[in-house]
Enzyme design. Structure first.
Site, PDB file in Angstrom:
ATOM      1  N   LYS A 198      -3.892  -8.219   9.211  1.00 24.54           N
ATOM      2  CA  LYS A 198      -3.712  -9.631   9.539  1.00 24.54           C
ATOM      3  C   LYS A 198      -3.337  -9.788  11.011  1.00 24.54           C
ATOM      4  O   LYS A 198      -3.917 -10.579  11.733  1.00 24.54           O
ATOM      5  CB  LYS A 198      -2.644 -10.244   8.632  1.00 24.54           C
ATOM      6  CG  LYS A 198      -2.407 -11.710   8.903  1.00 24.54           C
ATOM      7  CD  LYS A 198      -1.354 -12.297   7.992  1.00 24.54           C
ATOM      8  CE  LYS A 198      -1.016 -13.691   8.514  1.00 24.54           C
ATOM      9  NZ  LYS A 198       0.078 -14.313   7.793  1.00 24.54           N
ATOM     10  N   GLU A 204       0.392   1.778  11.769  1.00 20.68           N
ATOM     11  CA  GLU A 204      -0.339   2.684  10.874  1.00 20.68           C
ATOM     12  C   GLU A 204      -1.848   2.422  10.930  1.00 20.68           C
ATOM     13  O   GLU A 204      -2.664   3.349  11.035  1.00 20.68           O
ATOM     14  CB  GLU A 204       0.133   2.504   9.423  1.00 20.68           C
ATOM     15  CG  GLU A 204       1.567   2.935   9.158  1.00 20.68           C
ATOM     16  CD  GLU A 204       2.584   1.829   9.335  1.00 20.68           C
ATOM     17  OE1 GLU A 204       2.323   0.884  10.128  1.00 20.68           O
ATOM     18  OE2 GLU A 204       3.646   1.911   8.704  1.00 20.68           O
ATOM     19  N   GLY A 255       0.306 -11.929   4.171  1.00 15.52           N
ATOM     20  CA  GLY A 255      -0.305 -10.608   3.981  1.00 15.52           C
ATOM     21  C   GLY A 255      -0.391 -10.214   2.513  1.00 15.52           C
ATOM     22  O   GLY A 255      -1.435  -9.767   2.032  1.00 15.52           O
ATOM     23  N   ARG A 256       0.711 -10.375   1.784  1.00 14.59           N
ATOM     24  CA  ARG A 256       0.720  -9.937   0.374  1.00 14.59           C
ATOM     25  C   ARG A 256       0.029 -10.927  -0.548  1.00 14.59           C
ATOM     26  O   ARG A 256      -0.008 -10.718  -1.767  1.00 14.59           O
ATOM     27  CB  ARG A 256       2.157  -9.635  -0.077  1.00 14.59           C
ATOM     28  CG  ARG A 256       3.158 -10.740   0.189  1.00 14.59           C
ATOM     29  CD  ARG A 256       4.597 -10.270   0.001  1.00 14.59           C
ATOM     30  NE  ARG A 256       5.559 -11.290   0.376  1.00 14.59           N
ATOM     31  CZ  ARG A 256       6.017 -11.495   1.604  1.00 14.59           C
ATOM     32  NH1 ARG A 256       5.577 -10.742   2.602  1.00 14.59           N
ATOM     33  NH2 ARG A 256       6.902 -12.441   1.861  1.00 14.59           N
ATOM     34  N   GLU A 341       9.007  -7.741  -1.466  1.00 15.24           N
ATOM     35  CA  GLU A 341       8.919  -8.209  -0.081  1.00 15.24           C
ATOM     36  C   GLU A 341       9.094  -9.730  -0.041  1.00 15.24           C
ATOM     37  O   GLU A 341       9.615 -10.287   0.921  1.00 15.24           O
ATOM     38  CB  GLU A 341       7.581  -7.797   0.558  1.00 15.24           C
ATOM     39  CG  GLU A 341       7.609  -7.867   2.082  1.00 15.24           C
ATOM     40  CD  GLU A 341       6.349  -7.292   2.752  1.00 15.24           C
ATOM     41  OE1 GLU A 341       5.326  -7.994   2.784  1.00 15.24           O
ATOM     42  OE2 GLU A 341       6.398  -6.160   3.277  1.00 15.24           O
ATOM     43  N   HIS A 372       5.857   9.482 -21.287  1.00 11.38           N
ATOM     44  CA  HIS A 372       6.191  10.909 -21.224  1.00 11.38           C
ATOM     45  C   HIS A 372       6.949  11.237 -19.949  1.00 11.38           C
ATOM     46  O   HIS A 372       7.022  12.397 -19.544  1.00 11.38           O
ATOM     47  CB  HIS A 372       4.915  11.737 -21.348  1.00 11.38           C
ATOM     48  CG  HIS A 372       4.222  11.487 -22.652  1.00 11.38           C
ATOM     49  ND1 HIS A 372       4.514  12.185 -23.800  1.00 11.38           N
ATOM     50  CD2 HIS A 372       3.308  10.550 -23.016  1.00 11.38           C
ATOM     51  CE1 HIS A 372       3.781  11.721 -24.806  1.00 11.38           C
ATOM     52  NE2 HIS A 372       3.043  10.731 -24.348  1.00 11.38           N
ATOM     53  N   LYS A 509      10.660  -0.888  12.213  1.00  4.87           N
ATOM     54  CA  LYS A 509       9.510  -0.790  13.134  1.00  4.87           C
ATOM     55  C   LYS A 509       9.999  -0.625  14.568  1.00  4.87           C
ATOM     56  O   LYS A 509       9.496   0.207  15.328  1.00  4.87           O
ATOM     57  CB  LYS A 509       8.657  -2.063  13.052  1.00  4.87           C
ATOM     58  CG  LYS A 509       7.797  -2.190  11.812  1.00  4.87           C
ATOM     59  CD  LYS A 509       6.930  -3.446  11.925  1.00  4.87           C
ATOM     60  CE  LYS A 509       6.249  -3.786  10.607  1.00  4.87           C
ATOM     61  NZ  LYS A 509       5.563  -5.068  10.613  1.00  4.87           N
TER      62      LYS A 509
HETATM   63  O1  F6P Z   1       5.224  -4.347   5.831  1.00  5.11           O
HETATM   64  C1  F6P Z   1       5.226  -5.466   6.634  1.00  5.11           C
HETATM   65  C2  F6P Z   1       3.888  -6.120   6.720  1.00  5.11           C
HETATM   66  O2  F6P Z   1       3.941  -7.086   7.697  1.00  5.11           O
HETATM   67  C3  F6P Z   1       3.409  -6.700   5.387  1.00  5.11           C
HETATM   68  O3  F6P Z   1       3.945  -7.938   5.122  1.00  5.11           O
HETATM   69  C4  F6P Z   1       1.946  -6.698   5.595  1.00  5.11           C
HETATM   70  O4  F6P Z   1       1.258  -6.870   4.396  1.00  5.11           O
HETATM   71  C5  F6P Z   1       1.740  -5.348   6.222  1.00  5.11           C
HETATM   72  O5  F6P Z   1       2.863  -5.187   7.074  1.00  5.11           O
HETATM   73  C6  F6P Z   1       0.470  -5.167   6.984  1.00  5.11           C
HETATM   74  O6  F6P Z   1       0.351  -6.089   8.012  1.00  5.11           O
HETATM   75  P1  F6P Z   1      -1.010  -6.349   8.757  1.00  5.11           P
HETATM   76  O7  F6P Z   1      -1.977  -6.886   7.778  1.00  5.11           O
HETATM   77  O8  F6P Z   1      -0.700  -7.338   9.833  1.00  5.11           O
HETATM   78  O9  F6P Z   1      -1.488  -5.040   9.326  1.00  5.11           O
END
Ligand code: F6P
Length: 540
Positions: A198, A204, A255-256, A341, A372, A509
């Site tokens: 987003k 990452e 995002g979620r 979250e 199990h 972060k």
């Molecule tokens: O973990 C924090 C967060 O901002 C989430 O809310 C989001 O889904 C995720 O990182 C990934 O964010 P982005 O889509 O901006 O890479």
């Protein structure tokens, strides 16, 4: 009178009294014995989802007070504010409009933009699915959190709808082992990388995207524009990264809550445009149920109210999710982000510290595997953990025929029987007296019968809900996910928190960004003893 927080409503004190007078002594077995129609009274049909809530520690007086609490907190007005696009995510000044993404054309806010983006995304997905012209065999989706969990969970759940010959891979972790495990399976000219973020700033995702690009070029890949696309609300950053094909969306999609947007591109590639639209339609049906059904028959509302009753009055701190369908094995991970979250917050909308608990720990595993592993604790442990069972009536074992088909059908009966047995056992329990009547051939002969019986008894009265789907289809899955989204909305609204921000992820972060150069330099100035010690160990 409306109250911005549940503890300001007179119903809150009423619930506390009710809990002390009756709630803590509530016994499910007695409740069923006293009311032959308890199942009928406490089970509800929502679109695509039948919800049996009867094995919960709930009765009519409790529900009346919980409904009063919801009304006192202006739940209906808060719900309407979301659907109408008010900036209910007030700490970021944003509307929360994932419901607009699944509204039929011409309905819902921003319909023209939403439909245009959807059509463009689905057209692209279909072109990728046309392997004869696209030449794409592998799709690697790179994203994390909301840009990974929803698409990964849905693609896995709808495996029966994916076309053969194309493979989807999901890479999320900054740990290079994630990407490194996928790359050997690929050929550059047959691979499409989808970079999903987003913000397009997530460490990452950018790291994995850079590494994927390096691999692609190393393999002799030339046409980045054809083999890399981005899904993002920051298409400028995607362009700066060198990606020319980008699918944009809006800051009013959290995002979620974004699998319904262009972040759902891998879903559309996997199941095709028609099924993607069915996923949206199922979610929209649940949106309508949530928006228009009276609170006392509104399934996300009822589930949210039971969640409040358990979390804030019974003091249960966790909830376990047990989907009895292998395709739903990533659902618990998805729900962890959705619920924890969203509602893992410690201050109200004005920033005042909350005197009551918010998000429970949400966790789980597909059935029967969980039986199990940790079900021992659910049955005999010292904590009461409400369990949510999800069962699917009709399996889809694909093209199985003959004896194999019969055997798989039989396995499905076993799966369903296990699901029913677990919720039955949790509620029913087994007294010491009952255990004494039973033979225990594997028990030690050196122990007295009473001791053995105590080990073999179960307290019972452990609550659970069971959600039933006719079949796991795009439509039913869409409805199920939307049900969870709205339930999270309900609890967040009553707790008076902002369910749509996530400031709690920022500190880690920022500290990571400051530690990264220290890992190279060894500079430990100003660090606490533990962090400095670990840094030194890692560099030694
Ligand atoms: O973990 C924090 C967060 O901002 C989430 O809310 C989001 O889904 C995720 O990182 C990934 O964010 P982005 O889509 O901006 O890479």
């Amino acid at each position: 009178m409306l109250y911005s927080r549940c503890d300001q409503s007179p119903a809150w004190a009423g619930l506390q009294d009710l809990y002390l007078a009756q709630g803590r002594g509530f016994d499910l077995r007695e409740a069923f014995a006293a009311d032959a129609r308890r199942f009928e009274t406490w089970s509800f049909q929502a679109p695509e989802v039948f919800a049996d809530l009867s094995k919960n520690r709930i009765d009519a007086p409790t529900l009346q007070l919980l409904l009063q609490l919801a009304r006192d907190c202006g739940l209906e007005a808060q719900r309407e504010a979301m659907f109408k696009g008010e900036a209910i995510n007030h700490t970021e000044g944003r509307a929360v409009l994932h419901t607009a993404l699944r509204a039929p054309a011409g309905q819902g806010l921003f319909s023209d933009e939403v439909q245009a983006a959807l059509t463009r995304m689905l057209t692209f997905a279909e072109s990728v699915r046309d392997q004869a012209s696209s030449g794409i065999r592998d799709i690697v989706h790179i994203g994390i959190g909301g840009s990974d969990l929803g698409p990964a969970m849905v693609v896995q759940a709808l495996g029966a709808y994916t076309q053969p010959g194309q493979r989807l891979h999901f890479v999320s972790n900054v740990d290079g082992h994630d990407l490194a495990a996928v790359l050997p399976l690929l050929e550059a000219d047959k691979t499409l990388f989808v970079i999903a973020s987003k913000t397009f700033t997530t460490q990452e995702t950018l790291a994995n995207a850079q590494a994927a690009k390096a691999w692609f070029l190393q393999q002799g890949g030339r046409d980045i524009a054809r083999h890399f696309v981005a899904t993002s609300s920051n298409t400028e950053a995607a362009a700066a990264f060198g990606i020319t094909t980008a699918f944009g969306f809006w800051d009013w999609v959290g995002g979620r809550y974004s699998l319904w947007s262009v972040i759902g591109l891998p879903i559309a590639i996997a199941i095709g445009a028609e099924h993607f639209r069915a996923l949206l339609a199922g979610a929209h049906a649940m949106d309508e149920h949530f928006r228009r059904t009276p609170l006392e028959r509104n399934v996300p509302v009822l589930q949210g109210l039971i969640d409040i009753w358990y979390r804030n009055f019974h003091g249960f701190t966790s909830r376990s999710v047990a989907p009895y369908h292998q395709g739903l094995r990533r659902l618990p991970a998805y729900l962890q982000q959705l619920e924890m979250e969203s509602n893992g917050k410690g201050v109200d909308r004005e920033g005042q510290a909350l005197p009551y608990g918010t998000s429970p720990v949400v966790w789980g595993e597909a059935g029967t595997n969980g039986q199990h592993a940790y079900f021992q604790m659910l049955h005999q442990g010292t904590d009461v953990i409400p369990v949510e069972f999800i069962a699917v009536k009709r399996p889809n074992h694909g093209a199985a025929r003959g004896e194999l088909a019969e055997r798989l059908a039989d396995q499905h009966q076993k799966l369903l029987a296990n699901c029913l047995a677990q919720s039955q056992a949790l509620m029913q329990g087994k007294s010491v007296e009952e255990a004494l009547q039973e033979k225990a051939p594997t028990a030690s002969k050196t122990l007295g019968p009473l001791t053995v019986a105590r080990h073999r008894s179960f307290p019972g009265n452990r609550p659970s809900s069971t959600l039933l789907l006719e079949a796991l289809t795009p439509r039913s899955l869409g409805a199920l996910i939307a049900l969870y989204e709205h339930r999270v909305f309900v609890t967040g609204a009553l707790w008076g928190i902002n369910s749509f921000d996530q400031w709690g992820v920022e500190l880690g972060k920022a500290l990571c960004n400051s530690l990264l150069p220290r890992l190279a330099s060894g500079d430990a100035t100003g660090l606490d003893g533990s962090t400095a010690g670990l840094l030194a160990k890692l560099r030694a």
